[in-house]
Design a protein around this motif. Structure first.
Motif, mmCIF file in Angstrom:
data_model
loop_
_atom_site.group_PDB
_atom_site.id
_atom_site.type_symbol
_atom_site.label_atom_id
_atom_site.label_comp_id
_atom_site.label_asym_id
_atom_site.label_seq_id
_atom_site.Cartn_x
_atom_site.Cartn_y
_atom_site.Cartn_z
ATOM 1 N N VAL A 75 0.834 -1.201 0.000
ATOM 2 C CA VAL A 75 0.000 0.000 0.000
ATOM 3 C C VAL A 75 0.869 1.251 0.000
ATOM 4 O O VAL A 75 0.605 2.220 -0.742
ATOM 5 C CB VAL A 75 -0.946 -0.009 1.216
ATOM 6 C CG1 VAL A 75 -1.693 1.313 1.319
ATOM 7 C CG2 VAL A 75 -1.940 -1.162 1.109
ATOM 8 N N SER A 76 1.938 1.269 0.789
ATOM 9 C CA SER A 76 2.825 2.422 0.876
ATOM 10 C C SER A 76 3.529 2.684 -0.454
ATOM 11 O O SER A 76 3.673 3.844 -0.864
ATOM 12 C CB SER A 76 3.873 2.214 1.976
ATOM 13 O OG SER A 76 3.263 2.022 3.229
ATOM 14 N N ILE A 77 3.960 1.618 -1.126
ATOM 15 C CA ILE A 77 4.619 1.783 -2.418
ATOM 16 C C ILE A 77 3.661 2.366 -3.446
ATOM 17 O O ILE A 77 4.025 3.254 -4.235
ATOM 18 C CB ILE A 77 5.180 0.431 -2.898
ATOM 19 C CG1 ILE A 77 6.370 0.013 -2.027
ATOM 20 C CG2 ILE A 77 5.599 0.495 -4.366
ATOM 21 C CD1 ILE A 77 6.877 -1.379 -2.301
ATOM 22 N N GLY A 78 2.411 1.890 -3.447
ATOM 23 C CA GLY A 78 1.433 2.449 -4.369
ATOM 24 C C GLY A 78 1.178 3.923 -4.129
ATOM 25 O O GLY A 78 1.106 4.727 -5.073
ATOM 26 N N ILE A 79 1.073 4.314 -2.872
ATOM 27 C CA ILE A 79 0.849 5.723 -2.541
ATOM 28 C C ILE A 79 2.067 6.564 -2.911
ATOM 29 O O ILE A 79 1.931 7.673 -3.457
ATOM 30 C CB ILE A 79 0.522 5.867 -1.040
ATOM 31 C CG1 ILE A 79 -0.806 5.169 -0.725
ATOM 32 C CG2 ILE A 79 0.462 7.338 -0.632
ATOM 33 C CD1 ILE A 79 -1.154 5.164 0.753
ATOM 34 N N GLU A 80 3.267 6.055 -2.637
ATOM 35 C CA GLU A 80 4.484 6.801 -2.972
ATOM 36 C C GLU A 80 4.611 7.007 -4.474
ATOM 37 O O GLU A 80 4.987 8.087 -4.937
ATOM 38 C CB GLU A 80 5.700 6.051 -2.429
ATOM 39 C CG GLU A 80 6.992 6.865 -2.411
ATOM 40 C CD GLU A 80 7.692 6.922 -3.743
ATOM 41 O OE1 GLU A 80 8.503 7.852 -3.960
ATOM 42 O OE2 GLU A 80 7.430 6.036 -4.600
ATOM 43 N N ARG A 94 6.490 16.678 -1.068
ATOM 44 C CA ARG A 94 7.493 15.822 -1.687
ATOM 45 C C ARG A 94 7.910 14.734 -0.701
ATOM 46 O O ARG A 94 8.279 15.017 0.439
ATOM 47 C CB ARG A 94 8.713 16.638 -2.108
ATOM 48 C CG ARG A 94 9.749 15.820 -2.864
ATOM 49 C CD ARG A 94 10.890 16.700 -3.330
ATOM 50 N NE ARG A 94 11.874 15.931 -4.087
ATOM 51 C CZ ARG A 94 11.778 15.660 -5.373
ATOM 52 N NH1 ARG A 94 10.725 16.088 -6.059
ATOM 53 N NH2 ARG A 94 12.703 14.964 -5.997
ATOM 54 N N VAL A 95 7.838 13.484 -1.157
ATOM 55 C CA VAL A 95 8.211 12.358 -0.312
ATOM 56 C C VAL A 95 9.730 12.344 -0.149
ATOM 57 O O VAL A 95 10.474 12.359 -1.131
ATOM 58 C CB VAL A 95 7.737 11.032 -0.918
ATOM 59 C CG1 VAL A 95 8.164 9.864 -0.043
ATOM 60 C CG2 VAL A 95 6.226 11.040 -1.086
ATOM 61 N N THR A 96 10.186 12.328 1.090
ATOM 62 C CA THR A 96 11.613 12.325 1.390
ATOM 63 C C THR A 96 12.018 11.002 2.033
ATOM 64 O O THR A 96 11.177 10.142 2.320
ATOM 65 C CB THR A 96 11.973 13.482 2.329
ATOM 66 O OG1 THR A 96 11.296 13.298 3.592
ATOM 67 C CG2 THR A 96 11.552 14.815 1.739
ATOM 68 N N ARG A 97 13.312 10.881 2.264
ATOM 69 C CA ARG A 97 13.843 9.671 2.895
ATOM 70 C C ARG A 97 13.301 9.527 4.320
ATOM 71 O O ARG A 97 13.001 8.420 4.770
ATOM 72 C CB ARG A 97 15.369 9.748 2.906
ATOM 73 C CG ARG A 97 16.070 8.483 3.363
ATOM 74 C CD ARG A 97 17.556 8.602 3.093
ATOM 75 N NE ARG A 97 18.270 7.417 3.553
ATOM 76 C CZ ARG A 97 18.811 7.301 4.748
ATOM 77 N NH1 ARG A 97 18.726 8.316 5.616
ATOM 78 N NH2 ARG A 97 19.449 6.200 5.094
ATOM 79 N N LYS A 98 13.160 10.636 5.020
ATOM 80 C CA LYS A 98 12.629 10.598 6.390
ATOM 81 C C LYS A 98 11.182 10.112 6.403
ATOM 82 O O LYS A 98 10.777 9.378 7.303
ATOM 83 C CB LYS A 98 12.739 11.972 7.034
ATOM 84 C CG LYS A 98 14.166 12.421 7.319
ATOM 85 C CD LYS A 98 14.183 13.768 8.013
ATOM 86 C CE LYS A 98 15.612 14.194 8.336
ATOM 87 N NZ LYS A 98 15.653 15.515 9.014
ATOM 88 N N HIS A 99 10.415 10.524 5.394
ATOM 89 C CA HIS A 99 9.021 10.076 5.314
ATOM 90 C C HIS A 99 8.958 8.558 5.112
ATOM 91 O O HIS A 99 8.131 7.874 5.737
ATOM 92 C CB HIS A 99 8.306 10.781 4.160
ATOM 93 C CG HIS A 99 8.111 12.245 4.393
ATOM 94 N ND1 HIS A 99 8.302 13.188 3.408
ATOM 95 C CD2 HIS A 99 7.772 12.940 5.507
ATOM 96 C CE1 HIS A 99 8.066 14.400 3.892
ATOM 97 N NE2 HIS A 99 7.743 14.264 5.163
ATOM 98 N N SER A 100 9.830 8.034 4.246
ATOM 99 C CA SER A 100 9.826 6.594 3.995
ATOM 100 C C SER A 100 10.215 5.816 5.248
ATOM 101 O O SER A 100 9.611 4.780 5.555
ATOM 102 C CB SER A 100 10.792 6.256 2.852
ATOM 103 O OG SER A 100 10.329 6.797 1.634
#
Length: 281
Positions: A75-80, A94-100
């Motif tokens: 689910v997370s990969i689809g949203i990203e 913007r999705v960052t490394r900290k968000h992941s």
């Protein structure tokens, strides 16, 4: 293991999506390991019955935790991917490394919280009623509690995100075509995303639908478990095999691209060879 080692050794974890891919590989490895643990327990402990015992409660909980973590990763990969493709959202967020990393931690915390509920007392080891026929020693109400929302999330959210990605790419291609610009790149990207999205959704459907059907059967079944032996337990083993196949399929779809992985393994081999030569000099 190859995916995890390659990504960590090539320092590919600086990308947010790579962190999610690596965590997906770890979740799938966790699922396979716990499934192997359960198999070994049944082989080495003849006293374990088909109705379950306290000895298999921990590996079954671990197995549930890893499956939930895999679902949350998908689910997370689809949203990203949706956030990365959607230009209107990307300009504001913007999705960052900290968000992941935060998503990975939250996924594991949620998976452990739900998967370890049987270890905290929500099991039917000492109860003659409400016992799951297929997935004992779990209770039927516990299985319904974790299955319905997570199966819905695994099917609906990726379907929505990947359909939105395809629609966005299609609109951009039509916009570029109207402006007289070349659309070959966008057409290729649209076909690739559409093909990958279909594979992802069908793989999840084929892998988890039998397990969901088994939970529904448990909730509606009123027959004696001994009367259902052995056909129902063959079906249970098949559902476990389908989940394992999903773990392998995830790596093939998401991360095990032959050219990309081969190039990274080759770079690792060249790097190690250069280090050996440097040490010799």
């Amino acid at each position: 293991c190859i995916v995890i080692i390659t990504r960590m050794a090539t320092k590919d974890l600086h990308k947010p999506i790579s962190i999610l891919f690596c965590n997906l590989a770890f979740s799938d490895l966790f699922t396979s390991f716990s499934g192997f643990w359960i198999s070994v327990l049944f082989i080495t402990n003849p006293d374990i019955t088909i109705f379950g015992s306290k000895g298999i409660l921990a590996p079954y909980s671990l197995y549930t935790t890893s499956i939930l973590s895999t679902i949350y990763n998908l689910v997370s990969i689809g949203i990203e991917r949706y956030l990365a493709v959607s230009e209107s959202i990307r300009t504001r967020f913007r999705v960052t490394r900290k968000h992941s990393i935060a998503v990975v931690l939250i996924s594991w915390i949620l998976a452990f919280s739900l998967g370890c509920l049987p270890l905290m007392g929500w099991n039917c080891l000492h109860m003659g009623r409400n016992l799951s026929v297929l997935y004992s020693p779990f209770c039927v109400d516990y299985l319904i509690f974790i299955t319905i929302p997570n199966v819905v999330a695994a099917f609906i959210v990726p379907l929505f995100t990947y359909l939105r990605i395809i629609i966005i790419l299609r609109k951009r291609k039509l916009r570029m075509k109207a402006c007289g610009q070349a659309t070959g790149t966008y057409k290729s990207a649209e076909i690739q995303v559409a093909r990958t999205s279909i594979f992802i959704w069908v793989l999840a459907l084929v892998s988890y639908a039998p397990f969901f059907a088994g939970v529904i059967f448990d909730a509606t079944n009123h027959q004696c478990p001994l009367d259902l032996y052995p056909s129902v337990y063959i079906f249970r083993n098949c559902t476990a095999m389908m989940i394992t196949m999903n773990c392998l399929g995830n790596q093939l779809i998401y991360t095990l691209k032959a050219k990309e992985l081969g190039a990274k393994l080759k770079s690792l081999r060249c790097l190690s060879a250069n280090r050996v030569q440097a040490c010799a000099v």
